[in-house]
Design a protein around this motif. Structure first.
Motif, PDB file in Angstrom:
ATOM      1  N   LEU A   1      -8.789  59.150  -0.128  1.00 23.02           N
ATOM      2  CA  LEU A   1      -9.500  58.015   0.471  1.00 23.02           C
ATOM      3  C   LEU A   1      -9.329  56.757  -0.373  1.00 23.02           C
ATOM      4  N   ALA A   2      -9.378  56.897  -1.701  1.00 23.99           N
ATOM      5  CA  ALA A   2      -9.181  55.735  -2.581  1.00 23.99           C
ATOM      6  C   ALA A   2      -7.801  55.125  -2.374  1.00 23.99           C
ATOM      7  N   ALA A   3      -6.770  55.982  -2.274  1.00 30.61           N
ATOM      8  CA  ALA A   3      -5.407  55.487  -2.055  1.00 30.61           C
ATOM      9  C   ALA A   3      -5.277  54.824  -0.687  1.00 30.61           C
ATOM     10  N   THR A   4      -5.967  55.379   0.316  1.00 30.17           N
ATOM     11  CA  THR A   4      -5.922  54.794   1.655  1.00 30.17           C
ATOM     12  C   THR A   4      -6.546  53.399   1.668  1.00 30.17           C
ATOM     13  N   VAL A   5      -7.719  53.263   1.043  1.00 27.70           N
ATOM     14  CA  VAL A   5      -8.387  51.956   0.984  1.00 27.70           C
ATOM     15  C   VAL A   5      -7.505  50.950   0.252  1.00 27.70           C
ATOM     16  N   PHE A   6      -6.891  51.388  -0.852  1.00 33.10           N
ATOM     17  CA  PHE A   6      -6.033  50.477  -1.613  1.00 33.10           C
ATOM     18  C   PHE A   6      -4.814  50.060  -0.790  1.00 33.10           C
ATOM     19  N   SER A   7      -4.205  50.989  -0.058  1.00 33.09           N
ATOM     20  CA  SER A   7      -3.004  50.662   0.728  1.00 33.09           C
ATOM     21  C   SER A   7      -3.336  49.699   1.866  1.00 33.09           C
ATOM     22  N   VAL A   8      -4.520  49.867   2.488  1.00 29.51           N
ATOM     23  CA  VAL A   8      -4.924  48.944   3.550  1.00 29.51           C
ATOM     24  C   VAL A   8      -5.171  47.551   2.982  1.00 29.51           C
ATOM     25  N   ALA A   9      -5.858  47.476   1.820  1.00 28.97           N
ATOM     26  CA  ALA A   9      -6.101  46.179   1.185  1.00 28.97           C
ATOM     27  C   ALA A   9      -4.780  45.509   0.797  1.00 28.97           C
ATOM     28  N   LEU A  10      -3.832  46.297   0.296  1.00 29.75           N
ATOM     29  CA  LEU A  10      -2.522  45.757  -0.048  1.00 29.75           C
ATOM     30  C   LEU A  10      -1.797  45.247   1.193  1.00 29.75           C
ATOM     31  N   SER A  11      -1.914  45.966   2.306  1.00 29.52           N
ATOM     32  CA  SER A  11      -1.257  45.555   3.552  1.00 29.52           C
ATOM     33  C   SER A  11      -1.828  44.235   4.058  1.00 29.52           C
ATOM     34  N   VAL A  12      -3.148  44.055   3.935  1.00 30.02           N
ATOM     35  CA  VAL A  12      -3.766  42.794   4.339  1.00 30.02           C
ATOM     36  C   VAL A  12      -3.248  41.650   3.480  1.00 30.02           C
ATOM     37  N   TYR A  13      -3.161  41.887   2.175  1.00 32.21           N
ATOM     38  CA  TYR A  13      -2.636  40.848   1.269  1.00 32.21           C
ATOM     39  C   TYR A  13      -1.189  40.492   1.632  1.00 32.21           C
ATOM     40  N   LEU A  14      -0.387  41.500   1.909  1.00 36.62           N
ATOM     41  CA  LEU A  14       1.018  41.253   2.255  1.00 36.62           C
ATOM     42  C   LEU A  14       1.140  40.470   3.552  1.00 36.62           C
ATOM     43  N   SER A  15       0.277  40.778   4.518  1.00 32.99           N
ATOM     44  CA  SER A  15       0.327  40.071   5.801  1.00 32.99           C
ATOM     45  C   SER A  15      -0.070  38.611   5.639  1.00 32.99           C
ATOM     46  N   VAL A  16      -1.076  38.340   4.809  1.00 30.74           N
ATOM     47  CA  VAL A  16      -1.533  36.964   4.613  1.00 30.74           C
ATOM     48  C   VAL A  16      -0.480  36.139   3.879  1.00 30.74           C
ATOM     49  N   ARG A  17       0.088  36.692   2.817  1.00 29.85           N
ATOM     50  CA  ARG A  17       1.067  35.925   2.043  1.00 29.85           C
ATOM     51  C   ARG A  17       2.371  35.727   2.808  1.00 29.85           C
ATOM     52  N   ALA A  18       2.676  36.641   3.741  1.00 27.83           N
ATOM     53  CA  ALA A  18       3.924  36.523   4.507  1.00 27.83           C
ATOM     54  C   ALA A  18       3.903  35.349   5.461  1.00 27.83           C
ATOM     55  N   ARG A  19       2.697  34.852   5.801  1.00 30.70           N
ATOM     56  CA  ARG A  19       2.618  33.699   6.705  1.00 30.70           C
ATOM     57  C   ARG A  19       3.204  32.446   6.087  1.00 30.70           C
ATOM     58  N   LYS A  20       3.207  32.372   4.770  1.00 33.40           N
ATOM     59  CA  LYS A  20       3.743  31.205   4.082  1.00 33.40           C
ATOM     60  C   LYS A  20       5.164  31.422   3.580  1.00 33.40           C
ATOM     61  N   ALA A  21       5.708  32.598   3.838  1.00 33.34           N
ATOM     62  CA  ALA A  21       7.058  32.907   3.355  1.00 33.34           C
ATOM     63  C   ALA A  21       8.090  32.129   4.161  1.00 33.34           C
ATOM     64  N   PRO A  22       9.113  31.563   3.521  1.00 32.92           N
ATOM     65  CA  PRO A  22      10.173  30.863   4.256  1.00 32.92           C
ATOM     66  C   PRO A  22      10.959  31.834   5.120  1.00 32.92           C
ATOM     67  N   ARG A  23      11.619  31.292   6.115  1.00 38.50           N
ATOM     68  CA  ARG A  23      12.311  32.134   7.084  1.00 38.50           C
ATOM     69  C   ARG A  23      13.398  32.996   6.456  1.00 38.50           C
ATOM     70  N   GLU A  24      14.093  32.472   5.443  1.00 32.03           N
ATOM     71  CA  GLU A  24      15.182  33.237   4.843  1.00 32.03           C
ATOM     72  C   GLU A  24      14.686  34.438   4.054  1.00 32.03           C
TER      73      GLU A  24
END
Length: 575
Positions: free
Chosen positions: A333-356
């Protein structure tokens, strides 16, 4: 909406992506939403081009070289110059004939310039290099009749629209065509999306979605965590049987322990520290869409030795490793919570990523991109999040990963985050978790056979991956000269001998043999410990289908020829 400039079926000149070369192409279609033209080159290659990369044929009409005007002194017949002839000058009649001959050769040369094709240019390998993309569909194998080595070399005039680049040019009359490719095969073409060469996103590409698109991705994210916990709970049952399904479900407060989550974070940070140590060699990854190569430090073996030393010291100081087994569900469960939190962070930061820097698998849909990953190589400074999670927290020692689909194609989202941090460490160890509560006696002869099977699978897996990795790093390596290859339109080559001439995915075969060896010690009292090998078989068959789709789209006719040479995908004479 802007009107289109070129009509379907019109012959124009199209710029080859990544170069300044223009070639005659035919307009096939026009996408009004992305404003891209689908064009077809003379060699059968189809690409999508922007309108600015297409020019009408009239813009390439040749200009007359030289000037008909002469200097005033020559027009007046200036007598200031000596009429005597130097010993090195030809007679007047000879000069005229030489000039006429020169003009004729220049005219013939320019005539040949108008009919050219791209040919492979052998580059000197460096580091983790591969052949550059050059656009020519080559179908000859190594050890077959080579292409004509002598080619005409000349400098293009400044007014020519062709600019010298990394591509080499040769007259169209020297083109070599294979007679075994029938007319039906010639209609099979490869459509390369612009993202593969320019890093541009042309909108939501629903035709390339996998896993059932956004609905399928949503159901997978919703179903995988509870399914994992059902597997672990069934392993804890005294009699794991379908008749006892579902197992008793614990309360949520019994599954969450802050201390366990702290231990998991400590483990993650410890592996991060080992990964950042300045030991091990630094290598370059595969070329990105913009031509860059990211650098990666390979120190997994060092991290494994240090981890083993930490575990040994913990046991020496009285730390009970049984704590991990007793809190296995809490760690999951701890690993699952951490992976979901990491996925949210990755999704948010990807919005500012350049197209290339976006993944070729990204679609523009929020749900699908959250699952598949929108950013290809998310990094914090030089710390590569995807590379680290692939190799360290759940799977230390898997280093020949830089040429795999996970690194070069898939973005970093929930699929890889949950897979690397939760699914791999807790499902791939399911047999050991099962044996703690359901021990099984194995005789020495049976144990020897299981070990031999495991080693056989490891040899297949390791040798196949090493051969592929070495070939991708340096296709011209003399150690690989005995291997036969098929050249492709991307400038790369496909192996059709060695391990990769046995089946198309020998590494998958080795993986499945090892998976079976891991499950056999559990005996045959229950199918539950064999879930790993069953799931892994389905996973690799699906992954093979993804590979097949990508390779067919990328290599076109060359992949068709490779499939005829190597008909079996994973299992020889079976599949």
């Amino acid at each position: 909406m802007p009107s289109r400039k070129f009509a379907d079926g019109e012959l124009v000149r199209g710029r080859w992506p990544g170069s300044s070369l223009y070639f005659e192409v035919e307009i096939l279609s026009h996408d009004s939403s992305s404003q891209l033209y689908t064009v077809k080159y003379k060699d059968g290659t189809e690409l999508e081009l922007k309108e600015s990369d297409i020019k009408p044929l009239t813009s390439f009409r040749q200009r007359k070289s030289g000037s008909t005007s002469s200097s005033p002194s020559r027009r007046r017949g200036s007598r200031s110059r000596s009429r005597s002839r130097s010993p090195g000058r030809l007679p007047k009649g000879s000069r005229r004939s030489a000039s006429a001959s020169h003009q004729a050769s220049v005219k013939e040369m320019r005539k040949e310039v108008l009919e050219v094709k791209l040919t492979p240019l052998v580059l000197k390998p460096f580091g983790n290099s591969i052949s550059r993309y050059n656009g020519e569909p080559e179908h000859l194998e190594r050890n077959d009749i080579p292409l004509k080595s002598t080619q005409e070399k000349f400098h293009l005039p400044q007014e020519s629209s062709y600019v010298s680049t990394q591509y080499s040019l040769r007259p169209r009359r020297e083109e070599i065509k294979l007679t075994e490719i029938d007319s039906k095969e010639e209609k099979i073409v490869t459509k390369a999306p612009p993202l593969a060469r320019t890093g541009e996103v042309t909108g939501t590409r629903t035709k390339d979605w996998e896993f059932g698109g956004a609905p399928g991705a949503f159901l997978i994210m919703l179903g995988l965590p509870p399914f994992l916990f059902l597997l672990l709970l069934m392993c804890q049952q005294r009699e794991p049987s379908l008749l006892n399904f579902p197992p008793p479900l614990p309360a949520l407060r019994d599954l969450w322990e802050t201390r366990v989550f702290g231990v998991y974070l400590l483990w993650f940070l410890l592996q991060t520290l080992f990964h950042l140590l300045p030991v091990g060699k630094v290598v370059e990854g595969m070329p990105l869409a913009d031509g860059r190569r990211l650098k990666y430090r390979l120190n997994g073996f060092c991290a494994f030795i240090l981890t083993s030393a930490v575990v040994g010291a913990s046991v020496f100081w009285g730390v009970e490793l049984y704590y991990v087994y007793r809190h296995f569900l809490q760690f999951a469960l701890a690993a699952t919570v951490f992976s979901v939190a990491l996925s949210v962070y990755l999704s948010v930061r990807a919005r500012k990523a350049p197209r290339e820097e976006l993944s070729p698998a990204s679609s523009g849909n929020a749900i699908y991109d959250f699952f598949i990953g929108r950013e290809l190589n998310p990094r914090i400074g030089t710390f590569d999040l995807k590379y680290f999670c692939e190799l360290r927290p759940g799977l230390i020692g898997w280093e020949a990963v830089l040429t795999t689909m996970d690194i070069i194609h898939d973005g970093f989202g929930f699929m890889l985050a949950f897979g690397d941090l939760v699914w791999v460490p807790f499902v791939y160890s399911l047999q050991a978790f099962y044996l703690v509560g359901h021990p099984n006696e194995v005789s020495w002869p049976v144990a020897s056979l299981i070990i031999a099977l495991k080693l056989c699978g490891y040899v297949i897996f390791r040798c196949a991956n090493s051969q592929k990795n070495a070939f991708r790093k340096n296709p011209t390596d003399p150690k690989l000269a005995h291997l036969k290859t098929i050249h492709t339109s991307t400038g790369k080559s496909l192996l059709v001998s060695g391990w990769w001439g046995f089946v198309r995915h020998p590494n998958y075969l080795g993986d499945l043999v090892m998976a079976l060896a891991w499950s056999l010690p559990c005996g045959f009292n229950h199918i539950l410990p064999y879930f790993y090998v069953i799931y892994f078989t389905l996973l690799l068959i699906h992954r093979e289908a993804r590979d097949e789709h990508q390779c067919r789209k990328k290599y076109g006719l060359a992949w068709e020829k490779y499939c005829r040479r190597v008909p079996y995908r994973i299992f020889p004479h079976i599949y």
